[in-house]
Design a protein around this motif. Sequence first.
Motif, PDB file in Angstrom:
ATOM      1  N   MET A 157      62.493  16.754  18.051  1.00  0.00           N
ATOM      2  CA  MET A 157      62.363  16.299  19.158  1.00  0.00           C
ATOM      3  C   MET A 157      62.574  14.653  19.536  1.00  0.00           C
ATOM      4  O   MET A 157      61.823  14.340  18.433  1.00  0.00           O
ATOM      5  CB  MET A 157      61.913  16.637  20.622  1.00  0.00           C
ATOM      6  CG  MET A 157      62.053  15.956  21.952  1.00  0.00           C
ATOM      7  SD  MET A 157      63.692  16.045  22.412  1.00  0.00           S
ATOM      8  CE  MET A 157      62.836  18.078  23.606  1.00  0.00           C
TER       9      MET A 157
ATOM     10  N   LEU B 104      61.737  11.078  21.540  1.00  0.00           N
ATOM     11  CA  LEU B 104      61.701  10.869  22.293  1.00  0.00           C
ATOM     12  C   LEU B 104      62.119   9.651  22.161  1.00  0.00           C
ATOM     13  O   LEU B 104      61.287   9.296  21.042  1.00  0.00           O
ATOM     14  CB  LEU B 104      60.787  11.194  23.172  1.00  0.00           C
ATOM     15  CG  LEU B 104      59.867  12.474  23.043  1.00  0.00           C
ATOM     16  CD1 LEU B 104      58.448  12.950  22.827  1.00  0.00           C
ATOM     17  CD2 LEU B 104      60.810  12.635  24.582  1.00  0.00           C
TER      18      LEU B 104
ATOM     19  N   GLY C  12      61.535   9.432  28.164  1.00  0.00           N
ATOM     20  CA  GLY C  12      63.062   9.770  28.395  1.00  0.00           C
ATOM     21  C   GLY C  12      63.146  11.248  28.021  1.00  0.00           C
ATOM     22  O   GLY C  12      61.695  12.331  28.034  1.00  0.00           O
ATOM     23  N   PRO C  13      64.087  12.422  28.226  1.00  0.00           N
ATOM     24  CA  PRO C  13      63.768  13.687  29.191  1.00  0.00           C
ATOM     25  C   PRO C  13      64.229  14.568  26.497  1.00  0.00           C
ATOM     26  O   PRO C  13      63.921  14.946  26.365  1.00  0.00           O
ATOM     27  CB  PRO C  13      65.382  14.188  29.335  1.00  0.00           C
ATOM     28  CG  PRO C  13      66.329  13.372  29.322  1.00  0.00           C
ATOM     29  CD  PRO C  13      65.639  11.929  28.698  1.00  0.00           C
TER      30      PRO C  13
ATOM     31  N   TYR D 195      48.878  13.169  28.855  1.00  0.00           N
ATOM     32  CA  TYR D 195      50.093  12.965  30.051  1.00  0.00           C
ATOM     33  C   TYR D 195      50.181  14.285  29.572  1.00  0.00           C
ATOM     34  O   TYR D 195      50.464  15.442  29.771  1.00  0.00           O
ATOM     35  CB  TYR D 195      51.083  12.801  28.614  1.00  0.00           C
ATOM     36  CG  TYR D 195      51.204  10.976  28.797  1.00  0.00           C
ATOM     37  CD1 TYR D 195      50.905  10.293  27.962  1.00  0.00           C
ATOM     38  CD2 TYR D 195      52.356  10.698  29.607  1.00  0.00           C
ATOM     39  CE1 TYR D 195      50.742   9.341  28.046  1.00  0.00           C
ATOM     40  CE2 TYR D 195      52.516   9.339  29.367  1.00  0.00           C
ATOM     41  CZ  TYR D 195      51.909   8.619  28.517  1.00  0.00           C
ATOM     42  OH  TYR D 195      51.949   7.488  28.132  1.00  0.00           O
TER      43      TYR D 195
ATOM     44  N   GLN E  83      53.620  17.462  29.780  1.00  0.00           N
ATOM     45  CA  GLN E  83      54.986  18.012  29.176  1.00  0.00           C
ATOM     46  C   GLN E  83      55.021  19.165  30.083  1.00  0.00           C
ATOM     47  O   GLN E  83      54.648  20.285  28.734  1.00  0.00           O
ATOM     48  CB  GLN E  83      54.735  16.535  27.721  1.00  0.00           C
ATOM     49  CG  GLN E  83      56.127  17.209  26.447  1.00  0.00           C
ATOM     50  CD  GLN E  83      55.934  17.290  25.674  1.00  0.00           C
ATOM     51  OE1 GLN E  83      55.201  16.998  24.881  1.00  0.00           O
ATOM     52  NE2 GLN E  83      57.262  16.457  25.204  1.00  0.00           N
TER      53      GLN E  83
ATOM     54  N   GLY F 113      60.361  21.415  26.726  1.00  0.00           N
ATOM     55  CA  GLY F 113      61.843  20.666  26.194  1.00  0.00           C
ATOM     56  C   GLY F 113      61.946  19.195  27.174  1.00  0.00           C
ATOM     57  O   GLY F 113      63.249  18.787  27.232  1.00  0.00           O
ATOM     58  N   ARG F 114      61.025  18.595  28.127  1.00  0.00           N
ATOM     59  CA  ARG F 114      61.284  17.150  28.596  1.00  0.00           C
ATOM     60  C   ARG F 114      59.718  16.406  27.657  1.00  0.00           C
ATOM     61  O   ARG F 114      59.026  16.895  27.571  1.00  0.00           O
ATOM     62  CB  ARG F 114      60.932  17.554  30.072  1.00  0.00           C
ATOM     63  CG  ARG F 114      61.655  18.913  30.532  1.00  0.00           C
ATOM     64  CD  ARG F 114      62.017  18.818  31.832  1.00  0.00           C
ATOM     65  NE  ARG F 114      62.686  17.799  32.984  1.00  0.00           N
ATOM     66  CZ  ARG F 114      63.014  17.280  33.750  1.00  0.00           C
ATOM     67  NH1 ARG F 114      62.202  18.323  34.639  1.00  0.00           N
ATOM     68  NH2 ARG F 114      63.168  16.233  34.208  1.00  0.00           N
ATOM     69  N   GLY F 115      60.474  14.991  28.483  1.00  0.00           N
ATOM     70  CA  GLY F 115      59.795  13.649  28.097  1.00  0.00           C
ATOM     71  C   GLY F 115      58.063  14.293  28.895  1.00  0.00           C
ATOM     72  O   GLY F 115      57.820  14.449  29.583  1.00  0.00           O
ATOM     73  N   PRO F 116      56.853  13.536  27.582  1.00  0.00           N
ATOM     74  CA  PRO F 116      55.655  13.570  28.591  1.00  0.00           C
ATOM     75  C   PRO F 116      55.712  12.629  29.723  1.00  0.00           C
ATOM     76  O   PRO F 116      56.588  11.755  30.148  1.00  0.00           O
ATOM     77  CB  PRO F 116      55.331  13.142  27.870  1.00  0.00           C
ATOM     78  CG  PRO F 116      55.796  12.599  26.532  1.00  0.00           C
ATOM     79  CD  PRO F 116      56.968  12.802  26.783  1.00  0.00           C
ATOM     80  N   VAL F 117      55.012  13.252  30.885  1.00  0.00           N
ATOM     81  CA  VAL F 117      54.760  12.223  32.464  1.00  0.00           C
ATOM     82  C   VAL F 117      53.188  12.018  32.201  1.00  0.00           C
ATOM     83  O   VAL F 117      52.583  12.869  32.318  1.00  0.00           O
ATOM     84  CB  VAL F 117      55.280  13.080  33.788  1.00  0.00           C
ATOM     85  CG1 VAL F 117      55.351  12.489  34.742  1.00  0.00           C
ATOM     86  CG2 VAL F 117      56.711  13.319  33.167  1.00  0.00           C
ATOM     87  N   SER F 118      52.858  10.558  32.150  1.00  0.00           N
ATOM     88  CA  SER F 118      51.703   9.885  32.695  1.00  0.00           C
ATOM     89  C   SER F 118      50.825  10.753  33.752  1.00  0.00           C
ATOM     90  O   SER F 118      51.474  10.444  34.925  1.00  0.00           O
ATOM     91  CB  SER F 118      51.735   8.681  32.703  1.00  0.00           C
ATOM     92  OG  SER F 118      50.292   8.240  33.211  1.00  0.00           O
TER      93      SER F 118
ATOM     94  N   ILE G 193      48.980  16.370  26.970  1.00  0.00           N
ATOM     95  CA  ILE G 193      48.313  15.577  25.416  1.00  0.00           C
ATOM     96  C   ILE G 193      47.860  14.412  25.968  1.00  0.00           C
ATOM     97  O   ILE G 193      47.881  13.686  27.227  1.00  0.00           O
ATOM     98  CB  ILE G 193      50.110  14.763  25.008  1.00  0.00           C
ATOM     99  CG1 ILE G 193      50.836  16.063  25.042  1.00  0.00           C
ATOM    100  CG2 ILE G 193      49.692  14.523  23.981  1.00  0.00           C
ATOM    101  CD1 ILE G 193      52.678  15.893  24.791  1.00  0.00           C
TER     102      ILE G 193
END
Lengths: 115, 112
Positions: A89, A91, A107-108, B36, B38, B41-46, B89
């Motif tokens: 992946m 990112l 981003g995704p 974070y 996560q 299948g998606r990006g990490p979010v703080s 994470i």
Amino acid sequence: DTGVSQDPRHKITKRGQNVTFRCDPISEHNRLYWYRQTLGQGPEFLTYFQNEAQLEKSRLLSDRFSAERPKGSFSTLEIQRTEQGDSAMYLCASSLGGQDNYEQYFGPGTRLTVT
Amino acid sequence: KNQVEQSPQSLIILEGKNCTLQCNYTVSPFSNLRWYKQDTGRGPVSLTIMTFSENTKSNGRYTATLDADTKQSSLHITASQLSDSASYICVVRTNTGNQFYFGTGTSLTVIP
């Protein structure tokens, strides 16, 4: 939705082909990062831009990888002569630089599968 | 060598229960530590960002602690919900260059 978009979301390619990914950061963010994440691992830093200048590159970024941010807005990451080990992946993250505590917005991701 | 280690690797808890995730780091010089979330299948979010001088920081049901002397951090989740199922994470930033060091994450599964 963090406001950072990546395209495509998924890419399947044959070994030896070239691929290019795009990242559109949040519009006022001057910093843009690329990371690679393999299954079960945390993201690994690849490279970082401040505006259009590429300021740091990881040792992970071999000669087959190149990244650009020509106008300080969107960025592209190109992988030439893909190998199966490139499957991961990818990112992108952006931030408004200046303070040490600035938030990074991810981003995704683009999931690359090399067959 | 700059490293971030997280434990446990995975965790399964019942909905409504609390849990604590651990992060140990050897990154130096230290600037800040981030947690974070996560989703698959998606990006990490703080969730939180903590500097050297901060011992604890909360974000809703998430509370992070930092002991800069022992180089340890924890993330405590209270009254877990099914939507908390994700990878968490730990990330440490140095104040030289612009390097972020990521842990491998703790995979949390909340079951009804």
